[in-house]
Design an enzyme around this catalytic site. Structure first.
Site, mmCIF file in Angstrom:
data_model
loop_
_atom_site.group_PDB
_atom_site.id
_atom_site.type_symbol
_atom_site.label_atom_id
_atom_site.label_comp_id
_atom_site.label_asym_id
_atom_site.label_seq_id
_atom_site.Cartn_x
_atom_site.Cartn_y
_atom_site.Cartn_z
ATOM 1 N N HIS A 1 39.110 -32.643 91.523
ATOM 2 C CA HIS A 1 39.372 -31.212 91.725
ATOM 3 C C HIS A 1 40.397 -31.054 92.846
ATOM 4 O O HIS A 1 40.278 -31.730 93.856
ATOM 5 C CB HIS A 1 38.078 -30.496 92.096
ATOM 6 C CG HIS A 1 38.302 -29.048 92.404
ATOM 7 N ND1 HIS A 1 38.530 -28.106 91.426
ATOM 8 C CD2 HIS A 1 38.361 -28.377 93.596
ATOM 9 C CE1 HIS A 1 38.706 -26.924 91.987
ATOM 10 N NE2 HIS A 1 38.617 -27.059 93.307
ATOM 11 N N GLY B 1 73.548 -53.856 58.895
ATOM 12 C CA GLY B 1 72.770 -54.924 58.266
ATOM 13 C C GLY B 1 72.340 -54.524 56.869
ATOM 14 O O GLY B 1 71.916 -53.384 56.642
ATOM 15 N N ARG C 1 64.272 -34.339 58.981
ATOM 16 C CA ARG C 1 65.060 -35.568 58.937
ATOM 17 C C ARG C 1 64.643 -36.384 57.720
ATOM 18 O O ARG C 1 63.547 -36.208 57.197
ATOM 19 C CB ARG C 1 64.862 -36.381 60.236
ATOM 20 C CG ARG C 1 65.414 -35.640 61.453
ATOM 21 C CD ARG C 1 65.185 -36.409 62.749
ATOM 22 N NE ARG C 1 65.882 -37.664 62.827
ATOM 23 C CZ ARG C 1 67.181 -37.818 63.136
ATOM 24 N NH1 ARG C 1 67.917 -36.747 63.403
ATOM 25 N NH2 ARG C 1 67.730 -39.009 63.182
HETATM 26 P P1 FAD Z 1 65.907 -44.638 65.030
HETATM 27 O O1 FAD Z 1 65.567 -44.277 66.423
HETATM 28 O O2 FAD Z 1 66.588 -43.668 64.186
HETATM 29 O O3 FAD Z 1 66.712 -45.998 65.099
HETATM 30 C C1 FAD Z 1 67.229 -46.641 63.981
HETATM 31 C C2 FAD Z 1 68.401 -47.484 64.410
HETATM 32 O O4 FAD Z 1 68.787 -48.301 63.310
HETATM 33 C C3 FAD Z 1 69.649 -46.677 64.779
HETATM 34 O O5 FAD Z 1 70.263 -47.231 65.905
HETATM 35 C C4 FAD Z 1 70.548 -46.831 63.550
HETATM 36 O O6 FAD Z 1 71.919 -46.717 63.858
HETATM 37 C C5 FAD Z 1 70.199 -48.237 63.137
HETATM 38 N N1 FAD Z 1 70.465 -48.542 61.728
HETATM 39 C C6 FAD Z 1 70.128 -47.815 60.635
HETATM 40 N N2 FAD Z 1 70.475 -48.471 59.503
HETATM 41 C C7 FAD Z 1 71.052 -49.631 59.911
HETATM 42 C C8 FAD Z 1 71.616 -50.716 59.220
HETATM 43 N N3 FAD Z 1 71.627 -50.770 57.873
HETATM 44 N N4 FAD Z 1 72.143 -51.726 59.941
HETATM 45 C C9 FAD Z 1 72.129 -51.700 61.312
HETATM 46 N N5 FAD Z 1 71.586 -50.696 62.014
HETATM 47 C C10 FAD Z 1 71.049 -49.672 61.324
HETATM 48 N N6 FAD Z 1 60.152 -38.426 68.913
HETATM 49 C C11 FAD Z 1 59.189 -38.467 69.855
HETATM 50 O O7 FAD Z 1 58.218 -39.204 69.708
HETATM 51 N N7 FAD Z 1 59.291 -37.716 71.005
HETATM 52 C C12 FAD Z 1 60.336 -36.892 71.223
HETATM 53 O O8 FAD Z 1 60.383 -36.222 72.257
HETATM 54 C C13 FAD Z 1 61.355 -36.811 70.246
HETATM 55 N N8 FAD Z 1 62.440 -36.018 70.427
HETATM 56 C C14 FAD Z 1 63.426 -36.003 69.489
HETATM 57 C C15 FAD Z 1 64.517 -35.166 69.695
HETATM 58 C C16 FAD Z 1 65.536 -35.121 68.759
HETATM 59 C C17 FAD Z 1 66.720 -34.215 68.987
HETATM 60 C C18 FAD Z 1 65.473 -35.956 67.594
HETATM 61 C C19 FAD Z 1 66.582 -35.952 66.595
HETATM 62 C C20 FAD Z 1 64.387 -36.784 67.389
HETATM 63 C C21 FAD Z 1 63.347 -36.804 68.322
HETATM 64 N N9 FAD Z 1 62.220 -37.603 68.147
HETATM 65 C C22 FAD Z 1 61.227 -37.622 69.088
HETATM 66 C C23 FAD Z 1 62.069 -38.471 66.958
HETATM 67 C C24 FAD Z 1 62.446 -39.914 67.330
HETATM 68 O O9 FAD Z 1 63.769 -39.938 67.805
HETATM 69 C C25 FAD Z 1 62.287 -40.803 66.118
HETATM 70 O O10 FAD Z 1 60.975 -40.681 65.604
HETATM 71 C C26 FAD Z 1 62.542 -42.251 66.486
HETATM 72 O O11 FAD Z 1 63.811 -42.425 67.055
HETATM 73 C C27 FAD Z 1 62.419 -43.139 65.245
HETATM 74 O O12 FAD Z 1 62.581 -44.456 65.627
HETATM 75 P P2 FAD Z 1 63.135 -45.557 64.600
HETATM 76 O O13 FAD Z 1 63.248 -46.816 65.384
HETATM 77 O O14 FAD Z 1 62.339 -45.523 63.369
HETATM 78 O O15 FAD Z 1 64.591 -45.049 64.190
HETATM 79 P P1 NAD Z 2 60.595 -30.145 61.526
HETATM 80 O O1 NAD Z 2 60.010 -30.606 60.255
HETATM 81 O O2 NAD Z 2 59.767 -30.159 62.765
HETATM 82 O O3 NAD Z 2 61.112 -28.647 61.380
HETATM 83 C C1 NAD Z 2 62.022 -28.248 60.391
HETATM 84 C C2 NAD Z 2 61.788 -26.786 60.113
HETATM 85 O O4 NAD Z 2 62.842 -26.322 59.288
HETATM 86 C C3 NAD Z 2 60.491 -26.535 59.353
HETATM 87 O O5 NAD Z 2 59.749 -25.536 60.009
HETATM 88 C C4 NAD Z 2 60.959 -26.109 57.963
HETATM 89 O O6 NAD Z 2 60.099 -25.179 57.365
HETATM 90 C C5 NAD Z 2 62.290 -25.487 58.298
HETATM 91 N N1 NAD Z 2 63.231 -25.466 57.163
HETATM 92 C C6 NAD Z 2 63.457 -26.440 56.250
HETATM 93 N N2 NAD Z 2 64.437 -26.053 55.387
HETATM 94 C C7 NAD Z 2 64.822 -24.812 55.786
HETATM 95 C C8 NAD Z 2 65.789 -23.897 55.313
HETATM 96 N N3 NAD Z 2 66.561 -24.173 54.254
HETATM 97 N N4 NAD Z 2 65.930 -22.714 55.959
HETATM 98 C C9 NAD Z 2 65.157 -22.411 57.039
HETATM 99 N N5 NAD Z 2 64.216 -23.262 57.533
HETATM 100 C C10 NAD Z 2 64.058 -24.447 56.922
HETATM 101 O O7 NAD Z 2 61.931 -31.003 61.701
HETATM 102 P P2 NAD Z 2 62.971 -31.032 62.892
HETATM 103 O O8 NAD Z 2 62.671 -29.982 63.879
HETATM 104 O O9 NAD Z 2 64.303 -31.106 62.264
HETATM 105 O O10 NAD Z 2 62.648 -32.434 63.539
HETATM 106 C C11 NAD Z 2 62.764 -33.634 62.756
HETATM 107 C C12 NAD Z 2 61.767 -34.667 63.164
HETATM 108 O O11 NAD Z 2 62.051 -35.159 64.456
HETATM 109 C C13 NAD Z 2 60.367 -34.113 63.176
HETATM 110 O O12 NAD Z 2 59.634 -34.763 62.179
HETATM 111 C C14 NAD Z 2 59.808 -34.429 64.497
HETATM 112 O O13 NAD Z 2 58.617 -35.149 64.397
HETATM 113 C C15 NAD Z 2 60.857 -35.281 65.185
HETATM 114 N N6 NAD Z 2 61.019 -34.720 66.538
HETATM 115 C C16 NAD Z 2 59.986 -34.866 67.405
HETATM 116 C C17 NAD Z 2 60.070 -34.296 68.654
HETATM 117 C C18 NAD Z 2 58.921 -34.450 69.589
HETATM 118 O O14 NAD Z 2 58.095 -35.313 69.365
HETATM 119 N N7 NAD Z 2 58.824 -33.658 70.641
HETATM 120 C C19 NAD Z 2 61.194 -33.585 69.026
HETATM 121 C C20 NAD Z 2 62.217 -33.444 68.103
HETATM 122 C C21 NAD Z 2 62.116 -34.035 66.860
#
Ligand code: FAD
Ligand code: NAD
Length: 480
Positions: free
Chosen positions: A452, A122, A280
């Site tokens: 408890h 989109g 990210r």
């Molecule tokens: P997204 O989930 O990224 O969704 C965006 C959607 O939009 C995607 O489907 C994408 O393909 C689509 N899109 C993008 N641009 C377009 C376009 N132009 N047209 C059509 N479609 C499009 N967060 C937590 O709270 N708890 C967790 O445990 C957690 N674990 C994580 C583990 C990992 C490995 C990762 C990578 C992230 C994790 N996160 C977690 C972070 C969480 O996934 C994100 O914060 C969340 O998905 C963001 O939601 P969103 O809807 O903004 O974007």
């Molecule tokens: P993050 O910001 O948690 O960690 C990235 C780490 O990489 C930081 O500690 C940073 O100092 C380090 N870093 C950056 N550049 C570097 C380099 N050149 N060399 C070495 N270290 C470097 O980001 P993430 O772990 O990639 O996760 C991305 C996002 O996804 C986070 O913002 C997090 O909120 C979300 N996420 C959330 C969950 C959860 O809620 N449990 C789980 C996974 C991801």
């Protein structure tokens, strides 16, 4: 012909799909455009969270923890287990099935609520028109609406010195798809993803090295908890190296050699797989036509006000693409707020009470301000803490690591922050969230009866400890 809607949502992650459902619930004619395709090239709603984030990572964390428990955790309960082994293909198939069921669930919710789903990319055009391009084809479809909600999410950040290479140097999505347990696994970034995925593969027997550029570990968490967490993770076998700046990487014979520098000089490590987990960034590439004039900041973050309104009338942005923590529940909450504001309601998001959780073992969870932030701001506060080692329920479960720490305003006694490390803290933190949302004081919690034996009693005891009257630990005398 242009199809007309009340609301078009771009992106069906937890921000976008929740916004679309809430809009439809409020009687708005709603479309949602998403481009995510699964391994079979079929549309798969739910965004990063369901397809390659929260859900698959938690499925693997659960399975790998059961494996660890079966091998090392049951003996103390008097349970003997022999011949424990991992079937990685079955573990991955279980994860994929959970993802498929949940993404299909979103499609069913769209149907039930009357949200019209479009598959494709989109792009926002002037006058709140959205052009959809499906797959690689040139064919486009045009939609228009009174309101457009941008929810494109985020993608993994990369670093120039370590380019991704299929199946060997991967981002978090690739790290959820390994077909073999890597003997030696390198991870760049000891943040949330590094720790969660590092834990998964360590439990499955990888030797895991995390290279972290910063000199402090988990600076977003409370310092006391971060210090203790580093000790725990290191004892588990995660080799976390701080102040490590990666300068180059080279792939040879199906292995990666990384060169990095720290205070002691230049070092190199050779690993079988390398995960780049350095944060990210917003996924705004191709999201809007330049002529729209949509404002982004220098990091590509869509500029929004407190209610997620962009600089364009009738255009909103939510989730990972806007300021604030990149968390699924934060994006969903913004989705609900925007939908309700479009429908004329006065909804808000309270950004001070968004919980954070790291799903390692022990789990780490927090909400509100850290002690270091309060110190920096010069705020007067009191601390109450209680260790899980003193909890009967934690002892019965055999999970005695960690603590609950409450920070309360010295003058009003209102909770300013709650920090936890230990068993089921991802669930326990909700109690702190409710308390803070309702403006509770530590005295309100002290007056509440907790069942408890439960882990929640540790939250109660930490509240009692704020005024020096915890019952199950000896405290230095304060006021009684
Ligand atoms: P997204 O989930 O990224 O969704 C965006 C959607 O939009 C995607 O489907 C994408 O393909 C689509 N899109 C993008 N641009 C377009 C376009 N132009 N047209 C059509 N479609 C499009 N967060 C937590 O709270 N708890 C967790 O445990 C957690 N674990 C994580 C583990 C990992 C490995 C990762 C990578 C992230 C994790 N996160 C977690 C972070 C969480 O996934 C994100 O914060 C969340 O998905 C963001 O939601 P969103 O809807 O903004 O974007
Ligand atoms: P993050 O910001 O948690 O960690 C990235 C780490 O990489 C930081 O500690 C940073 O100092 C380090 N870093 C950056 N550049 C570097 C380099 N050149 N060399 C070495 N270290 C470097 O980001 P993430 O772990 O990639 O996760 C991305 C996002 O996804 C986070 O913002 C997090 O909120 C979300 N996420 C959330 C969950 C959860 O809620 N449990 C789980 C996974 C991801």
């Amino acid at each position: 012909m242009t199809k007309q809607f009340d609301v078009i949502v771009i992106g069906a992650g937890p921000a976008g799909y929740v916004a679309a459902i809430r809009c439809a619930q409020l009687g708005l004619n709603t479309a949602c455009v998403d481009q995510w395709l699964d391994k079979a090239d079929k549309p798969s709603l739910g965004g990063t969270c369901l397809n390659a984030g929260c859900i698959p990572s938690k499925a693997l964390l659960e399975s790998s923890e059961l494996y660890e428990q079966a091998r090392h955790g049951l003996g103390s309960h008097g349970i003997k287990v022999e011949g424990v082994d991992v079937d990685l293909a079955a573990m991955m198939a279980r994860k994929d099935k959970i993802v498929a069921d949940l993404t299909e669930g979103i499609a069913a919710l769209f149907k039930a609520n009357g949200v019209t789903a479009f598959t494709g990319h989109g792009k926002l055009l002037p006058k709140r028109q959205v052009e959809i391009t499906a797959g690689d084809s040139d064919a486009t479809e045009l939609l228009a609406a009174e309101h457009v909600i941008l929810a494109p999410g985020s993608i993994a950040a990369d670093i120039a010195t370590v380019p991704l290479q299929a199946d060997i140097v991967v981002d978090s999505a690739g790290a959820l798809e390994f077909t073999k347990v890597p003997k030696r696994l390198g991870i760049i970034g000891a943040g949330v993803i590094g720790l969660e995925l590092g834990s998964v593969w360590r439990r499955l027997d990888s030797q895991v090295i995390l290279l972290e550029a910063q000199d402090s570990f988990l600076p977003i968490a409370d310092e006391q908890i971060a210090r203790e967490a580093l000790r725990q993770f290191s004892a588990q076998g995660l080799d976390i190296r701080l102040r490590a700046r990666v300068v180059s990487s080279e792939i040879k014979d199906n292995q990666v050699t990384i060169e990095y520098q720290d205070d002691a000089g230049t070092h190199s490590e050779t690993v079988d797989k390398l995960i780049v987990a350095v944060g990210r960034r917003p996924h705004t590439h191709g999201l809007f036509a330049k002529e729209t004039g949509l404002l982004l900041d220098e990091w590509g973050v869509v500029h929004v006000d407190e209610h997620c309104g962009t600089n364009l009338p009738g255009v909103y942005a939510i989730g990972d693409a806007v300021r604030g923590p990149m968390l699924a529940h934060k994006g969903s909450h913004e989705g609900v707020m925007v939908a309700e504001r479009i429908a004329g309601q006065e909804s808000q998001v309270n950004y001070d009470t968004i919980p954070s959780v790291i799903y390692t073992l022990p789990e780490i969870a927090w909400i509100g301000k850290t002690e270091q932030a309060l110190k920096t701001a010069g705020e007067d506060y009191r601390v109450g803490q209680f260790p899980f080692a003193a909890s009967g329920r934690a002892r019965a479960a055999g999970h005695t690591t960690g603590l609950v720490k409450i920070l309360a305003d010295a003058a009003t006694d209102r909770l300013l922050g709650v920090h936890m490390m230990g068993p089921h803290c991802s669930e326990l933190i909700a109690e702190a969230g409710i308390a803070m949302e309702l403006g509770a004081s530590s005295e309100d919690l002290a007056m509440t009866t907790f069942a408890h034996p439960t882990l929640s009693e540790s939250f109660h005891e930490a509240a009692l400890a704020v005024s020096g009257r915890a019952l199950h630990i000896a405290q230095a005398k304060r006021r009684r």
